[in-house]
Design a protein around this motif. Structure first.
Motif, PDB file in Angstrom:
ATOM      1  N   SER A  83       0.983  -1.244   0.024  1.00  0.00           N
ATOM      2  CA  SER A  83      -0.046  -0.036  -0.005  1.00  0.00           C
ATOM      3  C   SER A  83       0.860   1.328  -0.035  1.00  0.00           C
ATOM      4  CB  SER A  83      -0.929   0.006   1.431  1.00  0.00           C
ATOM      5  OG  SER A  83      -0.154  -0.189   2.384  1.00  0.00           O
ATOM      6  N   GLY A  84       0.215   2.377  -0.452  1.00  0.00           N
ATOM      7  CA  GLY A  84       0.997   3.722  -0.325  1.00  0.00           C
ATOM      8  C   GLY A  84       1.302   4.152   1.229  1.00  0.00           C
ATOM      9  N   LEU A  85       0.212   3.743   1.813  1.00  0.00           N
ATOM     10  CA  LEU A  85       0.425   4.307   3.420  1.00  0.00           C
ATOM     11  C   LEU A  85       0.907   2.827   4.051  1.00  0.00           C
ATOM     12  CD1 LEU A  85      -2.586   6.700   3.659  1.00  0.00           C
ATOM     13  CD2 LEU A  85      -0.073   7.198   3.131  1.00  0.00           C
ATOM     14  N   ASN A  86       1.446   3.295   5.374  1.00  0.00           N
ATOM     15  CA  ASN A  86       1.659   2.272   6.101  1.00  0.00           C
ATOM     16  C   ASN A  86       0.336   1.449   6.491  1.00  0.00           C
ATOM     17  OD1 ASN A  86       4.533   1.843   6.455  1.00  0.00           O
ATOM     18  ND2 ASN A  86       4.519   3.420   7.934  1.00  0.00           N
ATOM     19  N   GLU A  87       0.391   0.047   6.572  1.00  0.00           N
ATOM     20  CA  GLU A  87      -0.679  -0.561   7.214  1.00  0.00           C
ATOM     21  C   GLU A  87      -0.566  -0.461   8.735  1.00  0.00           C
ATOM     22  OE1 GLU A  87      -2.882  -3.247   6.381  1.00  0.00           O
ATOM     23  OE2 GLU A  87      -3.340  -4.058   8.130  1.00  0.00           O
ATOM     24  N   GLY A  88      -1.858  -0.074   9.323  1.00  0.00           N
ATOM     25  CA  GLY A  88      -1.939   0.298  10.834  1.00  0.00           C
ATOM     26  C   GLY A  88      -2.837  -0.846  11.510  1.00  0.00           C
ATOM     27  N   ARG A  89      -2.682  -0.581  12.808  1.00  0.00           N
ATOM     28  CA  ARG A  89      -3.523  -1.612  13.654  1.00  0.00           C
ATOM     29  C   ARG A  89      -5.146  -1.043  13.796  1.00  0.00           C
ATOM     30  NH1 ARG A  89      -1.680  -5.931  16.485  1.00  0.00           N
ATOM     31  NH2 ARG A  89       0.568  -5.930  16.255  1.00  0.00           N
ATOM     32  N   VAL A  90      -5.025   0.382  13.742  1.00  0.00           N
ATOM     33  CA  VAL A  90      -6.594   0.987  13.740  1.00  0.00           C
ATOM     34  C   VAL A  90      -6.748   1.900  12.598  1.00  0.00           C
ATOM     35  CG1 VAL A  90      -7.870   2.747  15.234  1.00  0.00           C
ATOM     36  CG2 VAL A  90      -5.784   1.477  16.549  1.00  0.00           C
ATOM     37  N   LEU A  91      -5.810   2.634  12.245  1.00  0.00           N
ATOM     38  CA  LEU A  91      -6.128   3.335  11.054  1.00  0.00           C
ATOM     39  C   LEU A  91      -5.508   2.615   9.872  1.00  0.00           C
ATOM     40  CD1 LEU A  91      -5.634   7.202  11.730  1.00  0.00           C
ATOM     41  CD2 LEU A  91      -7.631   6.108  11.130  1.00  0.00           C
ATOM     42  N   ASN A  92      -6.185   2.604   8.902  1.00  0.00           N
ATOM     43  CA  ASN A  92      -5.310   2.081   7.781  1.00  0.00           C
ATOM     44  C   ASN A  92      -5.178   0.485   7.900  1.00  0.00           C
ATOM     45  OD1 ASN A  92      -5.227   4.425   6.238  1.00  0.00           O
ATOM     46  ND2 ASN A  92      -3.139   5.025   6.918  1.00  0.00           N
ATOM     47  N   ASN A  93      -6.120  -0.094   8.627  1.00  0.00           N
ATOM     48  CA  ASN A  93      -5.912  -1.432   8.816  1.00  0.00           C
ATOM     49  C   ASN A  93      -6.653  -2.184   7.637  1.00  0.00           C
ATOM     50  OD1 ASN A  93      -5.895  -4.030   9.887  1.00  0.00           O
ATOM     51  ND2 ASN A  93      -6.946  -3.537  12.078  1.00  0.00           N
ATOM     52  N   PHE A  94      -5.754  -2.305   6.720  1.00  0.00           N
ATOM     53  CA  PHE A  94      -5.952  -2.660   5.094  1.00  0.00           C
ATOM     54  C   PHE A  94      -6.307  -4.079   5.206  1.00  0.00           C
ATOM     55  CE2 PHE A  94      -2.971   0.871   4.127  1.00  0.00           C
ATOM     56  CZ  PHE A  94      -4.000   1.996   3.926  1.00  0.00           C
ATOM     57  N   ASN A  95      -5.718  -5.136   5.932  1.00  0.00           N
ATOM     58  CA  ASN A  95      -5.816  -6.454   5.719  1.00  0.00           C
ATOM     59  C   ASN A  95      -7.200  -6.937   6.623  1.00  0.00           C
ATOM     60  OD1 ASN A  95      -3.724  -6.788   4.188  1.00  0.00           O
ATOM     61  ND2 ASN A  95      -2.636  -7.112   6.308  1.00  0.00           N
ATOM     62  N   LYS A  96      -7.758  -6.051   7.215  1.00  0.00           N
ATOM     63  CA  LYS A  96      -8.795  -6.265   8.221  1.00  0.00           C
ATOM     64  C   LYS A  96     -10.037  -7.106   7.469  1.00  0.00           C
ATOM     65  CE  LYS A  96     -11.710  -4.363  11.996  1.00  0.00           C
ATOM     66  NZ  LYS A  96     -11.955  -3.030  12.398  1.00  0.00           N
ATOM     67  N   ARG A  97     -10.498  -6.375   6.302  1.00  0.00           N
ATOM     68  CA  ARG A  97     -11.602  -6.923   5.520  1.00  0.00           C
ATOM     69  C   ARG A  97     -11.401  -8.282   5.181  1.00  0.00           C
ATOM     70  NH1 ARG A  97     -15.624  -3.376   2.324  1.00  0.00           N
ATOM     71  NH2 ARG A  97     -14.444  -1.784   3.639  1.00  0.00           N
ATOM     72  N   LEU A  98     -10.210  -8.731   4.473  1.00  0.00           N
ATOM     73  CA  LEU A  98      -9.982  -9.678   3.810  1.00  0.00           C
ATOM     74  C   LEU A  98      -9.873 -10.881   4.881  1.00  0.00           C
ATOM     75  CD1 LEU A  98      -9.362 -11.720   1.615  1.00  0.00           C
ATOM     76  CD2 LEU A  98      -6.965 -10.717   1.594  1.00  0.00           C
ATOM     77  N   LYS A  99      -9.365 -10.280   6.144  1.00  0.00           N
ATOM     78  CA  LYS A  99      -9.252 -11.520   7.146  1.00  0.00           C
ATOM     79  C   LYS A  99     -10.551 -11.880   7.598  1.00  0.00           C
ATOM     80  CE  LYS A  99      -6.428  -9.161   9.793  1.00  0.00           C
ATOM     81  NZ  LYS A  99      -5.614  -8.640  10.885  1.00  0.00           N
ATOM     82  N   ARG A 100     -11.395 -11.022   7.825  1.00  0.00           N
ATOM     83  CA  ARG A 100     -12.698 -11.172   8.379  1.00  0.00           C
ATOM     84  C   ARG A 100     -13.670 -12.080   7.382  1.00  0.00           C
ATOM     85  NH1 ARG A 100     -16.986  -8.672   6.706  1.00  0.00           N
ATOM     86  NH2 ARG A 100     -16.005  -6.562   6.506  1.00  0.00           N
ATOM     87  N   LYS A 101     -13.381 -11.940   6.003  1.00  0.00           N
ATOM     88  CA  LYS A 101     -14.074 -12.856   5.059  1.00  0.00           C
ATOM     89  C   LYS A 101     -13.584 -14.222   5.063  1.00  0.00           C
ATOM     90  CE  LYS A 101     -15.549  -9.272   1.675  1.00  0.00           C
ATOM     91  NZ  LYS A 101     -17.008  -9.728   1.669  1.00  0.00           N
ATOM     92  N   LEU A 102     -12.185 -14.395   5.365  1.00  0.00           N
ATOM     93  CA  LEU A 102     -11.522 -15.758   5.369  1.00  0.00           C
ATOM     94  C   LEU A 102     -11.898 -16.346   6.769  1.00  0.00           C
ATOM     95  CD1 LEU A 102      -8.022 -14.422   3.827  1.00  0.00           C
ATOM     96  CD2 LEU A 102      -9.476 -16.399   3.138  1.00  0.00           C
ATOM     97  N   ARG A 103     -12.017 -15.549   7.842  1.00  0.00           N
ATOM     98  CA  ARG A 103     -12.305 -16.272   8.977  1.00  0.00           C
ATOM     99  C   ARG A 103     -13.994 -16.751   8.833  1.00  0.00           C
ATOM    100  NH1 ARG A 103      -9.157 -11.964  12.015  1.00  0.00           N
ATOM    101  NH2 ARG A 103      -7.179 -13.039  12.472  1.00  0.00           N
ATOM    102  N   GLU A 104     -14.721 -15.936   8.285  1.00  0.00           N
ATOM    103  CA  GLU A 104     -16.182 -16.305   8.004  1.00  0.00           C
ATOM    104  C   GLU A 104     -16.323 -17.612   7.116  1.00  0.00           C
ATOM    105  OE1 GLU A 104     -18.162 -11.710   8.468  1.00  0.00           O
ATOM    106  OE2 GLU A 104     -17.966 -12.592   6.451  1.00  0.00           O
ATOM    107  N   LYS A 105     -15.439 -17.870   6.170  1.00  0.00           N
ATOM    108  CA  LYS A 105     -15.325 -18.915   5.515  1.00  0.00           C
ATOM    109  C   LYS A 105     -14.677 -20.027   6.300  1.00  0.00           C
ATOM    110  CE  LYS A 105     -17.653 -17.674   1.823  1.00  0.00           C
ATOM    111  NZ  LYS A 105     -18.631 -18.300   1.097  1.00  0.00           N
ATOM    112  N   GLY A 106     -14.407 -20.062   7.698  1.00  0.00           N
ATOM    113  CA  GLY A 106     -13.726 -21.117   8.156  1.00  0.00           C
ATOM    114  C   GLY A 106     -12.156 -21.191   8.035  1.00  0.00           C
TER     115      GLY A 106
END
Ligand SMILES: Cc1cc2nc3c(=O)[nH]c(=O)nc-3n(C[C@H](O)[C@H](O)[C@H](O)COP(=O)(O)O)c2cc1C
Length: 154
Positions: A83-106
């Motif tokens: 990403s252009g900006l740093n991935e962050g834990r709160v702001l710019n938590n870019f991986n969050k959505r993909l991780k959530r989707k993967l967890r929802e899929k088991g």
């Protein structure tokens, strides 16, 4: 460990460099989502999914791929992004959505990797872009180090 790494890298092939480094460290099969169909996940112990970050999230095609998967039984996964900006834990938590989707899929997420990538989106082009040269040698070394550490998790 039979590993499949699926990526999309549309802007400057930044994420492709990371994906290639990971695939070579894990002796994994590498699939560019924009060029090939996804092989059957059942054949793999570990799935890696990553792309550049576009407007705050992974490539829609990566997210759609996960949406269309059947439920898994704790299959292991890793996620990665550049990403252009740093991935962050709160702001710019870019991986969050993909991780959530993967967890929802088991899936069980056993690791994630992010680094900055050359970014010339919009007005950034006028100033020669952000993060020129990234991912660089250090980023690729970090990606290889991260990937080798996964052997302990599997
Ligand atoms: C359309 C577009 C939107 C982007 N949106 C973001 C963003 O929201 N946040 C960010 O940090 N970087 C953003 N970027 C920068 C990319 O995430 C960065 O350049 C990334 O390394 C591109 O990876 P790729 O070369 O593998 O496609 C954007 C780039 C493009 C082209």
């Amino acid at each position: 460990m039979n590993t499949l790494i699926i990526y999309s890298s549309r802007h400057h092939k930044n994420t492709e460099k990371i994906a290639r480094t990971m695939a070579s460290a894990l002796n994994a099969q590498l699939v560019n989502l924009n060029e090939a169909d996804t092989p059957a996940l059942a054949d793999y112990d570990l799935i890696g999914l990553g792309s550049g970050i576009y407007w705050g999230k992974h490539d829609r095609r990566i997210l759609n791929l996960v949406d269309n998967l059947p439920l898994q039984n704790n299959k292991k996964a890793i996620v990665f992004s550049t990403s252009g900006l740093n991935e962050g834990r709160v702001l710019n938590n870019f991986n969050k959505r993909l991780k959530r989707k993967l967890r929802e899929k088991g899936f069980t997420i056993i690791g994630e990797f992010s680094c900055r990538g050359f970014d010339t989106v919009g007005p950034l082009k006028l100033i020669g872009g952000l993060n020129k040269g990234r991912p660089d040698e250090n980023d690729l070394e970090a990606a290889a180090h991260f990937t080798k550490g996964l052997w302990d998790e599997c």
